[in-house]
Design a protein around this motif. Structure first.
Motif, PDB file in Angstrom:
ATOM      1  N   GLN A   1      13.832 -13.187  15.209  1.00 33.01           N
ATOM      2  CA  GLN A   1      13.745 -13.894  16.625  1.00 33.01           C
ATOM      3  C   GLN A   1      13.845 -12.504  17.680  1.00 33.01           C
ATOM      4  O   GLN A   1      13.276 -12.219  18.520  1.00 33.01           O
ATOM      5  CB  GLN A   1      14.850 -14.696  16.951  1.00 33.01           C
ATOM      6  N   GLU A   2      14.839 -11.700  17.214  1.00 22.61           N
ATOM      7  CA  GLU A   2      15.278 -10.526  17.873  1.00 22.61           C
ATOM      8  C   GLU A   2      13.920  -9.519  18.094  1.00 22.61           C
ATOM      9  O   GLU A   2      13.515  -8.974  19.222  1.00 22.61           O
ATOM     10  CB  GLU A   2      16.300  -9.619  17.066  1.00 22.61           C
ATOM     11  N   VAL A   3      13.093  -9.649  17.182  1.00 18.25           N
ATOM     12  CA  VAL A   3      12.058  -8.565  17.284  1.00 18.25           C
ATOM     13  C   VAL A   3      10.861  -9.428  17.801  1.00 18.25           C
ATOM     14  O   VAL A   3      10.018  -8.746  18.759  1.00 18.25           O
ATOM     15  CB  VAL A   3      11.558  -8.489  15.710  1.00 18.25           C
TER      16      VAL A   3
ATOM     17  N   TYR B   1      11.726 -18.220  17.491  1.00 22.05           N
ATOM     18  CA  TYR B   1      11.956 -18.700  16.282  1.00 22.05           C
ATOM     19  C   TYR B   1      10.697 -19.231  15.575  1.00 22.05           C
ATOM     20  O   TYR B   1      10.797 -19.970  14.489  1.00 22.05           O
ATOM     21  CB  TYR B   1      13.071 -19.642  16.022  1.00 22.05           C
ATOM     22  N   SER B   2       9.619 -19.034  16.048  1.00 20.40           N
ATOM     23  CA  SER B   2       8.199 -19.722  15.546  1.00 20.40           C
ATOM     24  C   SER B   2       8.216 -19.549  14.023  1.00 20.40           C
ATOM     25  O   SER B   2       7.352 -20.286  13.445  1.00 20.40           O
ATOM     26  CB  SER B   2       7.134 -19.174  16.206  1.00 20.40           C
ATOM     27  N   ARG B   3       8.868 -18.547  13.208  1.00 18.53           N
ATOM     28  CA  ARG B   3       8.343 -18.276  12.054  1.00 18.53           C
ATOM     29  C   ARG B   3       9.372 -18.791  11.006  1.00 18.53           C
ATOM     30  O   ARG B   3       9.183 -18.605   9.876  1.00 18.53           O
ATOM     31  CB  ARG B   3       7.845 -16.805  11.676  1.00 18.53           C
TER      32      ARG B   3
ATOM     33  N   GLY C   1      25.502  -6.141   6.741  1.00 15.69           N
ATOM     34  CA  GLY C   1      24.560  -7.389   6.784  1.00 15.69           C
ATOM     35  C   GLY C   1      23.286  -6.970   6.682  1.00 15.69           C
ATOM     36  O   GLY C   1      22.752  -5.972   6.200  1.00 15.69           O
ATOM     37  N   ILE C   2      22.199  -7.755   6.974  1.00 14.11           N
ATOM     38  CA  ILE C   2      20.672  -7.462   6.684  1.00 14.11           C
ATOM     39  C   ILE C   2      20.278  -6.369   7.572  1.00 14.11           C
ATOM     40  O   ILE C   2      20.191  -6.843   8.813  1.00 14.11           O
ATOM     41  CB  ILE C   2      19.736  -8.764   6.455  1.00 14.11           C
ATOM     42  N   GLY C   3      19.406  -5.476   6.926  1.00 15.74           N
ATOM     43  CA  GLY C   3      18.707  -4.476   7.737  1.00 15.74           C
ATOM     44  C   GLY C   3      17.265  -4.741   7.991  1.00 15.74           C
ATOM     45  O   GLY C   3      16.615  -4.513   9.152  1.00 15.74           O
ATOM     46  N   GLY C   4      16.803  -5.427   7.013  1.00 15.28           N
ATOM     47  CA  GLY C   4      15.242  -5.829   7.224  1.00 15.28           C
ATOM     48  C   GLY C   4      14.848  -6.594   6.241  1.00 15.28           C
ATOM     49  O   GLY C   4      15.708  -6.764   5.287  1.00 15.28           O
TER      50      GLY C   4
ATOM     51  N   SER D   1       2.863  -9.280   3.624  1.00 16.46           N
ATOM     52  CA  SER D   1       2.403 -10.274   4.726  1.00 16.46           C
ATOM     53  C   SER D   1       3.205  -9.843   6.053  1.00 16.46           C
ATOM     54  O   SER D   1       2.887  -9.870   7.288  1.00 16.46           O
ATOM     55  CB  SER D   1       2.320 -11.679   4.750  1.00 16.46           C
ATOM     56  N   LEU D   2       4.588  -9.355   5.637  1.00 16.15           N
ATOM     57  CA  LEU D   2       5.352  -9.001   6.978  1.00 16.15           C
ATOM     58  C   LEU D   2       6.578  -8.338   6.610  1.00 16.15           C
ATOM     59  O   LEU D   2       7.312  -8.195   5.477  1.00 16.15           O
ATOM     60  CB  LEU D   2       6.331 -10.488   7.425  1.00 16.15           C
ATOM     61  N   VAL D   3       6.762  -7.446   7.441  1.00 15.02           N
ATOM     62  CA  VAL D   3       8.029  -6.328   7.192  1.00 15.02           C
ATOM     63  C   VAL D   3       8.705  -6.210   8.391  1.00 15.02           C
ATOM     64  O   VAL D   3       7.943  -5.670   9.371  1.00 15.02           O
ATOM     65  CB  VAL D   3       7.508  -4.931   6.761  1.00 15.02           C
ATOM     66  N   ILE D   4       9.900  -6.516   8.649  1.00 10.34           N
ATOM     67  CA  ILE D   4      10.685  -6.647   9.881  1.00 10.34           C
ATOM     68  C   ILE D   4      11.816  -5.887   9.635  1.00 10.34           C
ATOM     69  O   ILE D   4      12.533  -6.074   8.533  1.00 10.34           O
ATOM     70  CB  ILE D   4      10.757  -8.021  10.257  1.00 10.34           C
ATOM     71  N   VAL D   5      12.189  -4.937  10.297  1.00 11.20           N
ATOM     72  CA  VAL D   5      13.532  -4.179  10.512  1.00 11.20           C
ATOM     73  C   VAL D   5      14.261  -4.481  11.780  1.00 11.20           C
ATOM     74  O   VAL D   5      13.517  -4.489  12.899  1.00 11.20           O
ATOM     75  CB  VAL D   5      13.209  -2.668  10.411  1.00 11.20           C
ATOM     76  N   LYS D   6      15.312  -4.864  11.653  1.00  9.12           N
ATOM     77  CA  LYS D   6      16.405  -4.971  12.623  1.00  9.12           C
ATOM     78  C   LYS D   6      16.205  -3.849  13.848  1.00  9.12           C
ATOM     79  O   LYS D   6      16.126  -2.533  13.311  1.00  9.12           O
ATOM     80  CB  LYS D   6      17.754  -5.162  12.265  1.00  9.12           C
ATOM     81  N   PRO D   7      16.139  -4.149  14.991  1.00  8.42           N
ATOM     82  CA  PRO D   7      15.855  -3.049  15.978  1.00  8.42           C
ATOM     83  C   PRO D   7      17.087  -1.924  15.956  1.00  8.42           C
ATOM     84  O   PRO D   7      16.646  -0.874  15.963  1.00  8.42           O
ATOM     85  CB  PRO D   7      15.679  -3.592  17.150  1.00  8.42           C
TER      86      PRO D   7
END
Length: 139
Positions: free
Chosen positions: A20-22, A26-28, A49-52, A67-73
């Protein structure tokens, strides 16, 4: 201590909050829940906590696909995405691993290049005016 581990349902809220932050919503959340239930989500976890996280499938023309790689900003540019990719490549069930990103996502192009992925093609018309660039990595 940093760990790369399979996500569990107890991680869902934190993973969804990072997503959601990225992306701004919360659509996913449903897709993230499914990936965790199907054991297709890897997280990078520290004491903070979780970094990515990384989501994958094993059904891209009979190959693995990230399909997805997300890292906390707040955790970007610390090697988290590269570490997640390397971890997944080691465990991938096929000798070729594919992924993709929009042409405009210059940061992710650099991550793929750093991780040893090479360009493999593009798909037009997914996002108007921003082709999807496909990458591959050979084990």
């Amino acid at each position: 201590m940093t760990q790369l581990v399979e996500a569990r349902m107890e991680h869902l809220d934190e993973i969804c909050a990072i997503d959601q932050e990225v992306i701004g919503d919360y659509s996913r959340s449903g897709n993230l829940r499914t990936a965790i239930n199907e054991k297709r989500c890897i997280i990078q976890q520290t004491e903070k906590g979780i970094g990515g996280f990384l989501i994958f499938t094993n059904d891209f023309f009979e190959n693995c696909f990230i399909s997805l790689v997300i890292v906390k900003p707040s955790e970007r540019r610390m090697g988290i995405a590269t570490a997640l990719l390397a971890f997944y490549v080691e465990m991938a069930a096929t000798p070729k691993i594919f992924s993709s990103t929009n042409q405009s996502n210059t940061s992710m192009h650099k991550v793929f290049e750093t991780a040893g992925f090479i360009k493999s093609g593009c798909i037009e018309n997914l996002d108007e005016g921003d082709p999807e660039i496909i990458y591959v990595k050979y084990k």
